[in-house]
Design a protein around this motif. Structure first.
Motif, PDB file in Angstrom:
ATOM      1  N   ILE A  95      34.669  39.706  27.750  1.00  0.00           N
ATOM      2  CA  ILE A  95      34.519  38.932  28.335  1.00  0.00           C
ATOM      3  C   ILE A  95      35.247  39.293  29.764  1.00  0.00           C
ATOM      4  O   ILE A  95      34.670  39.190  31.119  1.00  0.00           O
ATOM      5  N   LEU A  96      36.634  40.034  29.351  1.00  0.00           N
ATOM      6  CA  LEU A  96      37.844  40.506  30.487  1.00  0.00           C
ATOM      7  C   LEU A  96      36.480  41.252  32.025  1.00  0.00           C
ATOM      8  O   LEU A  96      36.882  41.750  33.088  1.00  0.00           O
ATOM      9  N   PHE A  97      36.159  42.359  31.064  1.00  0.00           N
ATOM     10  CA  PHE A  97      35.405  43.434  31.297  1.00  0.00           C
ATOM     11  C   PHE A  97      34.161  42.321  32.548  1.00  0.00           C
ATOM     12  O   PHE A  97      33.711  42.277  34.280  1.00  0.00           O
ATOM     13  N   GLN A  98      33.621  41.396  32.001  1.00  0.00           N
ATOM     14  CA  GLN A  98      32.402  40.801  32.950  1.00  0.00           C
ATOM     15  C   GLN A  98      32.852  39.853  34.104  1.00  0.00           C
ATOM     16  O   GLN A  98      32.678  39.944  35.219  1.00  0.00           O
ATOM     17  N   ARG A  99      34.162  39.234  33.824  1.00  0.00           N
ATOM     18  CA  ARG A  99      35.406  38.875  34.959  1.00  0.00           C
ATOM     19  C   ARG A  99      35.995  39.678  35.969  1.00  0.00           C
ATOM     20  O   ARG A  99      35.501  39.046  37.681  1.00  0.00           O
ATOM     21  N   LEU A 100      35.795  40.561  35.732  1.00  0.00           N
ATOM     22  CA  LEU A 100      36.332  41.595  36.780  1.00  0.00           C
ATOM     23  C   LEU A 100      34.870  42.333  37.096  1.00  0.00           C
ATOM     24  O   LEU A 100      35.282  41.723  38.866  1.00  0.00           O
ATOM     25  N   GLY A 101      34.377  42.374  36.612  1.00  0.00           N
ATOM     26  CA  GLY A 101      33.014  42.030  37.469  1.00  0.00           C
ATOM     27  C   GLY A 101      32.186  41.875  38.173  1.00  0.00           C
ATOM     28  O   GLY A 101      32.528  42.450  39.394  1.00  0.00           O
ATOM     29  N   ASN A 102      32.258  40.371  37.987  1.00  0.00           N
ATOM     30  CA  ASN A 102      31.947  39.439  38.661  1.00  0.00           C
ATOM     31  C   ASN A 102      32.681  39.240  40.347  1.00  0.00           C
ATOM     32  O   ASN A 102      32.467  39.444  41.245  1.00  0.00           O
ATOM     33  N   ARG A 103      34.278  39.473  39.618  1.00  0.00           N
ATOM     34  CA  ARG A 103      34.574  38.740  41.040  1.00  0.00           C
ATOM     35  C   ARG A 103      34.368  40.522  41.709  1.00  0.00           C
ATOM     36  O   ARG A 103      34.451  40.130  43.185  1.00  0.00           O
ATOM     37  N   ALA A 104      34.522  41.468  41.454  1.00  0.00           N
ATOM     38  CA  ALA A 104      34.522  42.776  42.457  1.00  0.00           C
ATOM     39  C   ALA A 104      32.996  42.364  43.320  1.00  0.00           C
ATOM     40  O   ALA A 104      32.849  43.063  44.510  1.00  0.00           O
ATOM     41  N   LEU A 105      32.075  42.107  42.501  1.00  0.00           N
ATOM     42  CA  LEU A 105      30.989  42.373  43.006  1.00  0.00           C
ATOM     43  C   LEU A 105      31.201  41.252  44.039  1.00  0.00           C
ATOM     44  O   LEU A 105      30.577  41.451  44.968  1.00  0.00           O
TER      45      LEU A 105
END
Ligand SMILES: Nc1ncnc2c1ncn2[C@@H]1O[C@H](COP(=O)(O)OP(=O)(O)O)[C@@H](O)[C@H]1O
Ligand SMILES: [Mg+2]
Length: 588
Positions: free
Chosen positions: A84-94
């Motif tokens: 979940i944390l990875f997804q959150r970081l990924g979506n923000r960066a994207l």
């Protein structure tokens, strides 16, 4: 376009994730925690065998079985949170990258859009961003996990026996070397593949825009062939990809087999020599088996990484394009005096001169008409005045200041322009007049619609000026689009007005109605009017005749008629029968 290499690209991506410090550090903590806890699992099994099963101490077995369950549950929970944390970081960066990219593209100079098709640009903003999205949403998570898992497994292996670990993994360097070679080739193929896809998108976008012409000239079949060729090129690249990709798996299978084989042979030998206990060997074998998953994951995601990086290269190339310089002096109390001083211009460095030594001073509030053959450089003059291109030679002065030093944003806000084919956005007539700004009141929009005769023309439609308008004004006539453009002018009241063949598509009756309105707005303003219909220019203070990219004649309508030069000829061609002398007619 070549790929940049792994590290330079990653270095460009890193800031987008590092800026979320808290999120990033929690991920690091969770990843480490998970890998430590996951590695205790094979150890528990080995310990159970050596201290419980071998010694027939079932109390220990029972306790350790529960410990195994608890640890496994904890590991899964950690993995869940981590994901979940990875997804959150990924979506923000994207999200940030997409924002940067779109705002950057919108700030690029017009020249960039002359040279790059919209299909290509759209491919970058959509396909490439989504490929890079895979990096954040899947690749980063899996690669980090797989790498840490691999390392932790190797550490766990060397806890059992460094010697055995060394022998088991003897083939690793050669396999790693070959895999990296293959994946790098894959990255080049990804690059080529993306270029082909871009070409397909550009082709499709253009053909959809021009579908009516293609139908009319019956070019659909021929175009289909061209499309097939592009599609075939794309397919060839994809096949190259599959070929390289397929090479990776036998390589990994070979490595796995060699690991198990060497563990059994050398591990068996070490156990027989009582160097390691049987339970430890089981721990070792379980760990070796655990290695298969992260390794194949590593390989698969490494290939995906190449795909994402190839897209990242293309995105960063676009982000590296120089933005249009909007900075400069602000103009206060503009009088609207415009001077073209020895102005010369060519579009390409090696191209022909499109404007050659233009000298013209437009006084504040003066109305200037411009006539000239198609291609003589009239619209180019207007583009330069909008600061869309930088001049090749000479300069443009606004109130004695070089236009090049004036802020483009500030300057453009002062110019209103109507072109032959104004751009219309999807929305309503009213939203097109206001151009989606909230700064205009409804009253102002309605008044502008009234002055430009939009109210008249659209009154028959459902909704009047709130009638729905399709993309590019597909459900409007060319003249209706021009009327909307006129309404924009009335709504925004720019201090300098430019009409570039603005009434070319409007019938004479509506034109004469608008003409009155134009006269009213142009009275107090500097105004440049390009027109083929010379009657439009009668009221201009002066008329400029462009010929062969130079100014051929300048003067009022009467002066130019008396001059009997090009303007006179044009006028006669338009309004009189051939061979009838204008002066004679006037005198009769
Ligand atoms: N974006 C461009 N890039 C290169 N050449 C261009 C571009 N726009 C116009 N031209 C060329 O410049 C010349 C003048 O064009 P333009 O100013 O549009 O003429 P017009 O007087 O008909 O408005 C033409 O020969 C045209 O082919
Ligand atoms: Mg033109």
């Amino acid at each position: 376009m070549k790929s940049r290499g792994l590290y330079p690209t990653l270095k460009r991506i890193a800031p987008y994730t590092l800026r979320y410090r808290l999120l990033f550090s929690s991920i690091v903590v969770f990843v480490l925690l998970y890998s430590i806890i996951a590695r205790t699992l094979p150890w528990i099994v080995g310990y159970t065998i050596d201290n419980g099963i071998v010694k027939s101490d079932f109390d220990i077995v029972w306790k350790l079985a529960i410990a195994y369950m608890v640890t496994q549950t904890l590991a899964s929970a950690l993995l869940y949170v981590q994901s979940i944390l990875f997804q959150r970081l990924g979506n923000r960066a994207l999200f940030d990258i997409r924002e940067d990219l779109i705002s950057h593209v919108q700030a690029l100079p017009i020249k960039f859009f002359d040279e790059n098709s919209s299909g290509k640009i759209i491919t970058r903003v959509t396909n490439d961003v989504s490929s890079l999205g895979n990096f954040f949403n899947q690749v980063l998570f899996s690669l980090t996990n797989a790498t840490i898992e691999t390392i932790s497994i190797i550490i766990a292996l060397s806890f059992v026996s460094v010697r055995l670990t060394f022998v088991t993994l003897i083939a690793a360097p050669a396999i790693a070397f070959l895999s990296i070679k293959i994946t790098h080739r894959i990255r080049e193929v990804f690059h080529a593949q993306k270029q082909k896809l871009s070409a397909i998108n550009a082709f499709v976008a253009e053909n959809i825009s021009g579908i009516a012409v293609l139908r009319l000239y019956n070019r659909i079949g021929a175009n289909q062939k061209k499309f097939q060729r592009l599609s075939l090129e794309y397919k060839t690249e994809s096949l190259k990809m599959s070929f390289n990709y397929a090479l990776l798996w036998p390589l990994l299978a070979f490595f796995n087999a060699s690991c198990i084989l060497l563990t059994l042979l050398y591990g068996g030998y070490l156990t027989s020599q009582e160097v390691i206990a049987i339970g430890s060997l089981v721990t070792f074998i379980l760990n070796v088996q655990d290695l298969q998953d992260p390794l194949s994951n590593l390989l698969e995601k490494y290939v995906q990484l190449q795909d994402s990086l190839a897209s990242a290269d293309r995105i960063f190339d676009l982000l590296d394009e120089k933005k249009e310089d909007l900075t400069g002096k602000l103009i206060t109390n503009s009088r609207g005096e415009i001077t073209f001083k020895n102005l010369s211009f060519r579009y390409a460095r090696t191209g022909p001169l499109v404007l050659d030594g233009i000298n013209l001073k437009i006084k504040p509030g003066e109305n200037i008409g411009v006539v000239g053959k198609t291609g003589s450089g009239k619209s180019t003059l207007i583009s330069l005045l909008q600061k869309f291109y930088s001049v090749t030679d000479g300069e443009i002065l606004v109130d004695h200041q070089p236009l090049s030093r004036i802020s483009a944003r500030d300057w453009r806000a002062k110019i209103g322009i109507i072109q032959q084919d104004p751009f219309i956005f999807r929305g309503t007539v009213a939203s097109n007049i206001a151009l989606n700004t909230n700064s205009l009141s409804r009253g102002r929009i309605e008044q502008a619609a009234l002055l430009s005769h939009c109210t008249d023309i659209f009154s028959k439609r459902k909704g009047g000026i709130d009638a729905i308008v399709e993309e590019k004004g597909a459900n409007l006539s060319a003249g209706e689009k021009q009327l909307i453009a006129f309404a924009r002018i009335f709504a925004f009241e720019p201090s300098i007005l430019i009409l570039d063949e603005a009434t070319a598509n409007i019938d004479s009756h509506t034109e004469s109605l608008i003409q009155n309105a134009i006269k009213k707005v142009s009275q107090s303003r500097t105004c440049i009017i390009i027109a083929h219909r010379l009657s439009t220019l009668h009221f201009c203070d002066r008329i400029v005749v462009l010929d062969d990219h130079k100014i051929a004649e300048v003067g009022s309508h009467e002066e130019l008629m008396n001059l009997k030069g090009q303007y006179y000829d044009l006028y006669c061609q338009h309004y009189l029968k051939p061979n009838v002398d204008y002066i004679a007619l006037m005198q009769s």
